[in-house]
Structures are given as structure tokens and as C-alpha cells.
Design a protein around this motif. Structure first.
Motif, PDB file in Angstrom:
ATOM      1  N   ALA A 110       0.828  -1.204   0.000  1.00  0.00           N
ATOM      2  CA  ALA A 110       0.000   0.000   0.000  1.00  0.00           C
ATOM      3  C   ALA A 110       0.866   1.259   0.000  1.00  0.00           C
ATOM      4  O   ALA A 110       0.614   2.196  -0.772  1.00  0.00           O
ATOM      5  CB  ALA A 110      -0.939   0.002   1.208  1.00  0.00           C
ATOM      6  N   GLU A 111       1.881   1.279   0.836  1.00  0.00           N
ATOM      7  CA  GLU A 111       2.730   2.474   0.885  1.00  0.00           C
ATOM      8  C   GLU A 111       3.495   2.655  -0.422  1.00  0.00           C
ATOM      9  O   GLU A 111       3.665   3.778  -0.902  1.00  0.00           O
ATOM     10  CB  GLU A 111       3.703   2.413   2.062  1.00  0.00           C
ATOM     11  N   ALA A 112       3.923   1.569  -1.019  1.00  0.00           N
ATOM     12  CA  ALA A 112       4.676   1.648  -2.270  1.00  0.00           C
ATOM     13  C   ALA A 112       3.841   2.249  -3.398  1.00  0.00           C
ATOM     14  O   ALA A 112       4.374   2.965  -4.254  1.00  0.00           O
ATOM     15  CB  ALA A 112       5.178   0.267  -2.673  1.00  0.00           C
ATOM     16  N   ILE A 113       2.542   1.969  -3.406  1.00  0.00           N
ATOM     17  CA  ILE A 113       1.679   2.483  -4.478  1.00  0.00           C
ATOM     18  C   ILE A 113       0.832   3.666  -4.004  1.00  0.00           C
ATOM     19  O   ILE A 113      -0.055   4.120  -4.721  1.00  0.00           O
ATOM     20  CB  ILE A 113       0.768   1.374  -5.055  1.00  0.00           C
ATOM     21  N   GLN A 114       1.122   4.137  -2.777  1.00  0.00           N
ATOM     22  CA  GLN A 114       0.429   5.297  -2.206  1.00  0.00           C
ATOM     23  C   GLN A 114      -1.076   5.047  -2.040  1.00  0.00           C
ATOM     24  O   GLN A 114      -1.904   5.912  -2.318  1.00  0.00           O
ATOM     25  CB  GLN A 114       0.668   6.545  -3.067  1.00  0.00           C
ATOM     26  N   ALA A 115      -1.394   3.862  -1.583  1.00  0.00           N
ATOM     27  CA  ALA A 115      -2.783   3.515  -1.257  1.00  0.00           C
ATOM     28  C   ALA A 115      -3.000   3.707   0.239  1.00  0.00           C
ATOM     29  O   ALA A 115      -2.162   3.300   1.045  1.00  0.00           O
ATOM     30  CB  ALA A 115      -3.089   2.078  -1.658  1.00  0.00           C
ATOM     31  N   THR A 116      -4.097   4.303   0.614  1.00  0.00           N
ATOM     32  CA  THR A 116      -4.366   4.551   2.027  1.00  0.00           C
ATOM     33  C   THR A 116      -5.400   3.588   2.612  1.00  0.00           C
ATOM     34  O   THR A 116      -5.774   3.727   3.776  1.00  0.00           O
ATOM     35  CB  THR A 116      -4.876   5.995   2.238  1.00  0.00           C
ATOM     36  N   GLU A 117      -5.833   2.616   1.820  1.00  0.00           N
ATOM     37  CA  GLU A 117      -6.873   1.696   2.279  1.00  0.00           C
ATOM     38  C   GLU A 117      -6.449   0.240   2.038  1.00  0.00           C
ATOM     39  O   GLU A 117      -5.929  -0.091   0.976  1.00  0.00           O
ATOM     40  CB  GLU A 117      -8.195   1.935   1.529  1.00  0.00           C
ATOM     41  N   ILE A 118      -6.692  -0.601   3.046  1.00  0.00           N
ATOM     42  CA  ILE A 118      -6.482  -2.046   2.936  1.00  0.00           C
ATOM     43  C   ILE A 118      -7.793  -2.724   3.352  1.00  0.00           C
ATOM     44  O   ILE A 118      -8.370  -2.372   4.388  1.00  0.00           O
ATOM     45  CB  ILE A 118      -5.336  -2.535   3.835  1.00  0.00           C
ATOM     46  N   PHE A 119      -8.241  -3.681   2.555  1.00  0.00           N
ATOM     47  CA  PHE A 119      -9.460  -4.434   2.879  1.00  0.00           C
ATOM     48  C   PHE A 119      -9.102  -5.890   3.165  1.00  0.00           C
ATOM     49  O   PHE A 119      -8.337  -6.501   2.419  1.00  0.00           O
ATOM     50  CB  PHE A 119     -10.458  -4.383   1.721  1.00  0.00           C
ATOM     51  N   ARG A 160      -5.639   2.938   6.475  1.00  0.00           N
ATOM     52  CA  ARG A 160      -6.754   2.372   7.225  1.00  0.00           C
ATOM     53  C   ARG A 160      -6.962   0.918   6.817  1.00  0.00           C
ATOM     54  O   ARG A 160      -6.960   0.594   5.623  1.00  0.00           O
ATOM     55  CB  ARG A 160      -8.030   3.169   6.964  1.00  0.00           C
ATOM     56  N   ILE A 161      -7.136   0.054   7.805  1.00  0.00           N
ATOM     57  CA  ILE A 161      -7.446  -1.350   7.544  1.00  0.00           C
ATOM     58  C   ILE A 161      -8.946  -1.552   7.731  1.00  0.00           C
ATOM     59  O   ILE A 161      -9.475  -1.382   8.822  1.00  0.00           O
ATOM     60  CB  ILE A 161      -6.659  -2.296   8.468  1.00  0.00           C
ATOM     61  N   HIS A 162      -9.624  -1.888   6.641  1.00  0.00           N
ATOM     62  CA  HIS A 162     -11.064  -2.127   6.669  1.00  0.00           C
ATOM     63  C   HIS A 162     -11.331  -3.623   6.865  1.00  0.00           C
ATOM     64  O   HIS A 162     -10.840  -4.443   6.082  1.00  0.00           O
ATOM     65  CB  HIS A 162     -11.710  -1.699   5.358  1.00  0.00           C
ATOM     66  N   ALA A 163     -12.100  -3.952   7.873  1.00  0.00           N
ATOM     67  CA  ALA A 163     -12.573  -5.323   8.084  1.00  0.00           C
ATOM     68  C   ALA A 163     -14.092  -5.253   8.162  1.00  0.00           C
ATOM     69  O   ALA A 163     -14.680  -5.355   9.240  1.00  0.00           O
ATOM     70  CB  ALA A 163     -11.978  -5.922   9.346  1.00  0.00           C
TER      71      ALA A 163
END
Length: 223
Positions: A110-119, A160-163
Motif C-alpha cells: 500500500a505504501e509503495a503504491i500510495q494507497a491509504t486503504e487495505i481491505f 486504514r485497515i477495513h474489516a
């Protein structure tokens, strides 16, 4: 379009999580793991789901957790036991710290691709035996991720980690998945692999119970 990393095992939960993230307008970067599991059916399923969903990218990361085993999913000297949907103890299919490892890799990606969300499609309702599927673990991992990444610790761009299913039953997930157009027939849940689901392991029994409660036919059984 904001980017989201989605942990995609090829199973029911992760497929619904992917389609939920997609419905929220995220550019999807799916992440699967070849972790030394006893069969590759779920990886084939993950590839098919990613293709059907039209994700922006699908990465498969090799992490050989079978080097030390500790689970019937990564140690072929251990048997996958028959299922028990009332089980309260930790089953032998628990892979030590698996979701901790997977979320750590997801944070790096996520950090490598500049994503701020993980599902991640975990739930503590139907299967409390897995300690790394509980809300307190997800919250602790999110805190650790944002202490250990530049985005979180220095740039005020927390990951942010979305569960979204942590307090939902699998039946509720299936109902949501139907609304989202999830191709359930492409998903794979069986712990044992093979040409067809065994229908006797924990994962198969929980899946059957959930589809029955949702009142929906499981088309994966008739493919």
C-alpha cells in the motif's frame, strides 16, 4: 481514483470484500499469497475473481510458511480434521500469525503504491477460534502500520485497515455479495483441495451453513 489493496485469498470472504471495495469506487490492487498451503485451488480462484472483477493489478507474493509448518494447511504431515461448526477451540487449520504477516506485506504494498486503504474479509462471528480475525487484532495492526510507515508516522496520511465483516455472519456476507454481483461460483473454500469441495472440513461446513441461512444456492458445488 483512490487506491485500495484488497487481500484476495480466492475464498468467499475475500471475494465479497473485493467487490465491496470496488463498489465504493476504489481502484483495486488485489494481493494474494502462495504461502506453502497444501493446495493451489484458492490461488486459481483468486486469479479468476481478479480477472472477472477487472482489478487494476493482481500481485501474488510467495511466502513459504510451510518451512516451519504448525498448521494442517502448511504441514502435510498433519491431517485436515473433519469439521465441527460448533467448535470453540483453536483448530489445527490455524496458520500461526498468518493475517499479521499478510497485513504487514499489504501495508508495504500500500505504501509503495500510495494507497491509504487495505481491505481484509475477516469475521469473528462464525469462527472465533482464529485469533487474527478479531476486531482488537485489526485495530492493533492498523496502529502498528501507522507507527511503522512514513505515510502514517510522518506524512499524516494514515493507512486504514477495513474489516467490514468482522461483526457479520457469513450468511450476511453472502446476501451482500449477491447484491454486489460477486461470482460465488468462482470462489474456493475447501481446505483439502481436490477437483470438488470435500464438503466435510470446517470451511466447507461453514460455507454450506451460510448459504443455507442466506437462502441462496451455492453454484460452486454444481460447476
Amino acid at each position: 481514483m483512490k487506491r485500495a489493496v484488497v487481500l484476495l485469498s480466492g475464498g468467499l470472504d475475500s471475494a465479497v470484500a473485493l467487490y465491496l471495495a470496488k463498489s465504493r469506487g476504489f481502484e483495486i490492487h488485489a494481493l494474494s499469497f502462495d504461502y506453502g498451503q497444501r493446495h493451489d485451488r484458492e490461488l486459481h480462484a483468486a486469479k479468476a475473481i481478479a480477472q472477472e472483477a477487472g482489478v487494476a493489478a493482481h500481485q501474488v507474493v510467495s511466502l513459504k510458511l510451510d518451512q516451519w509448518g504448525g498448521s494442517s494447511l502448511t504441514d502435510k504431515s498433519m491431517e485436515v480434521e473433519n469439521g465441527d461448526v460448533t467448535r470453540q477451540d483453536i483448530p489445527v487449520t490455524y496458520v500461526p500469525a498468518r493475517n499479521m504477516v499478510f497485513l504487514s506485506v499489504a501495508a508495504s504494498y500500500a505504501e509503495a503504491i500510495q494507497a491509504t486503504e487495505i481491505f481484509i474479509g475477516v469475521s469473528q462471528v462464525d469462527y472465533s477460534g482464529y485469533v487474527d480475525c478479531r476486531q482488537e487484532f485489526i485495530e492493533a495492526m492498523e496502529n502498528a502500520v501507522n507507527k511503522g510507515t512514513v505515510m502514517g508516522a510522518e506524512q499524516n496520511r494514515p493507512i486504514r485497515i477495513h474489516a467490514p465483516f468482522v461483526h457479520k455472519t457469513k450468511a450476511e456476507e453472502i446476501q451482500l455479495g449477491r447484491e454486489l454481483g460477486v461470482p460465488f461460483e468462482l470462489t474456493w473454500s475447501c481446505y483439502r483441495g481436490g477437483e470438488k469441495p470435500c464438503e466435510t472440513c470446517d470451511s466447507c461446513l461453514l460455507r454450506a451453513k451460510a448459504f443455507a441461512e442466506a437462502g441462496i444456492e451455492d453454484k460452486a458445488l454444481t460447476r
